[in-house]
Scaffold this active site. Sequence first.
Site, mmCIF file in Angstrom:
data_model
loop_
_atom_site.group_PDB
_atom_site.id
_atom_site.type_symbol
_atom_site.label_atom_id
_atom_site.label_comp_id
_atom_site.label_asym_id
_atom_site.label_seq_id
_atom_site.Cartn_x
_atom_site.Cartn_y
_atom_site.Cartn_z
ATOM 1 N N SER A 1 12.628 -15.315 -6.169
ATOM 2 C CA SER A 1 12.818 -14.319 -5.117
ATOM 3 C C SER A 1 12.184 -14.862 -3.845
ATOM 4 O O SER A 1 10.960 -14.917 -3.716
ATOM 5 C CB SER A 1 12.158 -12.992 -5.521
ATOM 6 O OG SER A 1 12.284 -12.037 -4.490
ATOM 7 N N HIS B 1 -16.251 -4.648 -2.653
ATOM 8 C CA HIS B 1 -16.399 -3.910 -1.400
ATOM 9 C C HIS B 1 -17.613 -2.984 -1.437
ATOM 10 O O HIS B 1 -18.350 -2.874 -0.441
ATOM 11 C CB HIS B 1 -15.133 -3.119 -1.099
ATOM 12 C CG HIS B 1 -13.981 -3.956 -0.655
ATOM 13 N ND1 HIS B 1 -13.982 -4.670 0.524
ATOM 14 C CD2 HIS B 1 -12.780 -4.216 -1.248
ATOM 15 C CE1 HIS B 1 -12.840 -5.335 0.651
ATOM 16 N NE2 HIS B 1 -12.090 -5.068 -0.408
ATOM 17 N N ASP C 1 -7.045 -9.242 -2.044
ATOM 18 C CA ASP C 1 -7.630 -9.208 -3.381
ATOM 19 C C ASP C 1 -7.037 -10.249 -4.314
ATOM 20 O O ASP C 1 -7.403 -10.318 -5.489
ATOM 21 C CB ASP C 1 -7.426 -7.815 -3.989
ATOM 22 C CG ASP C 1 -5.951 -7.484 -4.189
ATOM 23 O OD1 ASP C 1 -5.098 -8.095 -3.518
ATOM 24 O OD2 ASP C 1 -5.653 -6.604 -5.009
ATOM 25 N N GLN C 2 -6.131 -11.078 -3.820
ATOM 26 C CA GLN C 2 -5.395 -11.988 -4.693
ATOM 27 C C GLN C 2 -6.294 -13.038 -5.339
ATOM 28 O O GLN C 2 -6.067 -13.447 -6.483
ATOM 29 C CB GLN C 2 -4.263 -12.641 -3.912
ATOM 30 C CG GLN C 2 -3.216 -11.645 -3.440
ATOM 31 C CD GLN C 2 -2.294 -12.186 -2.371
ATOM 32 O OE1 GLN C 2 -2.220 -13.392 -2.135
ATOM 33 N NE2 GLN C 2 -1.582 -11.296 -1.694
ATOM 34 N N HIS D 1 0.794 -1.230 0.000
ATOM 35 C CA HIS D 1 0.000 0.000 0.000
ATOM 36 C C HIS D 1 0.827 1.280 0.000
ATOM 37 O O HIS D 1 0.571 2.169 -0.833
ATOM 38 C CB HIS D 1 -0.960 -0.011 1.195
ATOM 39 C CG HIS D 1 -2.159 -0.881 0.988
ATOM 40 N ND1 HIS D 1 -3.447 -0.399 0.922
ATOM 41 C CD2 HIS D 1 -2.269 -2.224 0.851
ATOM 42 C CE1 HIS D 1 -4.296 -1.388 0.745
ATOM 43 N NE2 HIS D 1 -3.605 -2.520 0.708
ATOM 44 N N ASP E 1 -5.318 6.591 1.577
ATOM 45 C CA ASP E 1 -5.527 5.220 1.140
ATOM 46 C C ASP E 1 -6.921 4.805 1.608
ATOM 47 O O ASP E 1 -7.352 5.156 2.708
ATOM 48 C CB ASP E 1 -4.459 4.324 1.779
ATOM 49 C CG ASP E 1 -4.486 2.894 1.268
ATOM 50 O OD1 ASP E 1 -5.532 2.233 1.424
ATOM 51 O OD2 ASP E 1 -3.461 2.424 0.746
ATOM 52 N N TRP F 1 15.957 -11.080 -2.893
ATOM 53 C CA TRP F 1 15.243 -9.965 -3.508
ATOM 54 C C TRP F 1 15.649 -9.840 -4.959
ATOM 55 O O TRP F 1 16.802 -10.077 -5.334
ATOM 56 C CB TRP F 1 15.562 -8.651 -2.785
ATOM 57 C CG TRP F 1 14.829 -7.467 -3.364
ATOM 58 C CD1 TRP F 1 13.573 -7.046 -3.064
ATOM 59 C CD2 TRP F 1 15.318 -6.558 -4.364
ATOM 60 N NE1 TRP F 1 13.236 -5.941 -3.806
ATOM 61 C CE2 TRP F 1 14.285 -5.619 -4.605
ATOM 62 C CE3 TRP F 1 16.513 -6.453 -5.083
ATOM 63 C CZ2 TRP F 1 14.421 -4.587 -5.546
ATOM 64 C CZ3 TRP F 1 16.651 -5.429 -6.010
ATOM 65 C CH2 TRP F 1 15.613 -4.498 -6.224
ATOM 66 N N ALA F 2 14.683 -9.485 -5.800
ATOM 67 C CA ALA F 2 14.958 -9.281 -7.219
ATOM 68 C C ALA F 2 14.252 -8.007 -7.682
ATOM 69 O O ALA F 2 13.160 -7.688 -7.195
ATOM 70 C CB ALA F 2 14.467 -10.466 -8.037
ATOM 71 N N HIS G 1 1.705 -14.486 -6.468
ATOM 72 C CA HIS G 1 0.595 -14.524 -5.527
ATOM 73 C C HIS G 1 -0.646 -13.844 -6.082
ATOM 74 O O HIS G 1 -1.722 -13.948 -5.493
ATOM 75 C CB HIS G 1 0.999 -13.855 -4.213
ATOM 76 C CG HIS G 1 1.414 -12.414 -4.377
ATOM 77 N ND1 HIS G 1 2.365 -12.010 -5.288
ATOM 78 C CD2 HIS G 1 1.002 -11.276 -3.751
ATOM 79 C CE1 HIS G 1 2.515 -10.702 -5.212
ATOM 80 N NE2 HIS G 1 1.700 -10.227 -4.290
#
Length: 460
Positions: free
Chosen positions: A301, A145, A367-368, A26, A114, A325-326, A343
């Site tokens: 990653s 929502h 929300d995935q 976020h 947000d 990390w990438a 994901h």
Amino acid sequence: MSKQSMQSNGGAGPHVAVLAYPFTCHPFTLLAFTRGLASAAPNALFSFLCPGKCNSSQQVPSNVRVYNVWDGAPAGNGLEDVALFMKVEHAIFKKGVEVAVAETGRKLSCLVSDSFVRVGKEMAEENGVAWVTYFVSGAAALSSHVYTDLIRQKFRVAATGGEDETLDFIPGMSKVRVRDLPEGIVTGDLDSSFSHMLHQMSQELHQATAVFINSFEELYPSITKDMESKLKKLLSVGPLVFSTPPTTVPDSHGCLPWLDKQKPATVAFISFGSGASPCPPNELIALAEALEASRLPFLWSLRDQAKQHLPKGFVEGANGMVVPWAPQIDVLAHGAVGVFISHGGFNSTLESIASEVPMIVRPFFADQMINGRMVEAVWEIGVVVKGGTFTKNDTMNCLDMALAQEKGREWRKNMKAIKEMALTALVTSSWPTNEDAIYYPKEEDAIRQNKFQCVHCSRF
């Protein structure tokens, strides 16, 4: 702003406070949005208030000031941290706004929050300014929502059955099932503070002067049209991935040089977001076994604490790289990458579309699930793993589908068409390159009327 208001503001331009929700992606997505607004409005000042340490590799214009207004929560993204944040968010944001106003000498002209910041509307009212909110996900999640109460009326016992019922009573959502909805609508602990926050958001969004969304109208035409009828103003300003500045974090693990040595469209890139890996150990093992058996080159990653769950000897003998990390945007844009195992976060989905890389989605939360459903059943640019969990055989089938079968070629073709629509949408809109596209109240009475203006912009 009126002439009198400008004089009381020291003759300076507008001052916009931006309240960030400090978890998962976020704050970084909201900062990218703020950067776009600030670049378009060099005379405006943006005070970006982020609880905790909002360290970002993004470059921001000189008219953006980042305030780390609180650092009292434990590390991590757990629901306990969220509950703690919600208890103190009003106090910390109120103090942050006071500091920003005092340091800059500019009174607030507008407040942007947000959508997950529970006190955004309340604080805008306290300061007598317009309230604008930014929804970080796509229009399908937004719709779910907005229609929370109606969905709950129809599926009160979703947890005990009806998970495969579709939302065909909501425009554009006929292929979305109850099981695809974010937790907190009809599933999960509806009595938790987080669920209460989501429900409050669903009831307040229509009161915002405007709702910005990191998407473009053509991605969800029916849903967008419906949301435009439910909200005072819905503004699609995405995909922000096309206007995000290059990362300033170095590729310290050598991902890009390694990719340079691989054949085009052969590499599987695996990443489950910027936080700790939510993938259970047994699924990490299944995914590793599928990669090993498929003999595909891969770039994974994966945080160091999760590597311990991989099969013994996998990393040493692997036909790929496992890194903590990438640089995801750069990796996805590399011609060697042929599939993205993700994901299904909305940012990752947009980044995959931008690079025309088909997706294999294993959703976990938020929300995935609904993003994965759109990827598979609506946009047809990838597949969700069978049963929502990694197994060796199904993962191998998904990899073969994406990299070797006609289905994968169809996905890439669909991605190319969506990307072209996205670029066209950006070119024909005033965002983000049009320097006149800054939103703030035109006159003081516009604040009272809760109206908003986009200067020299016909879309507003």
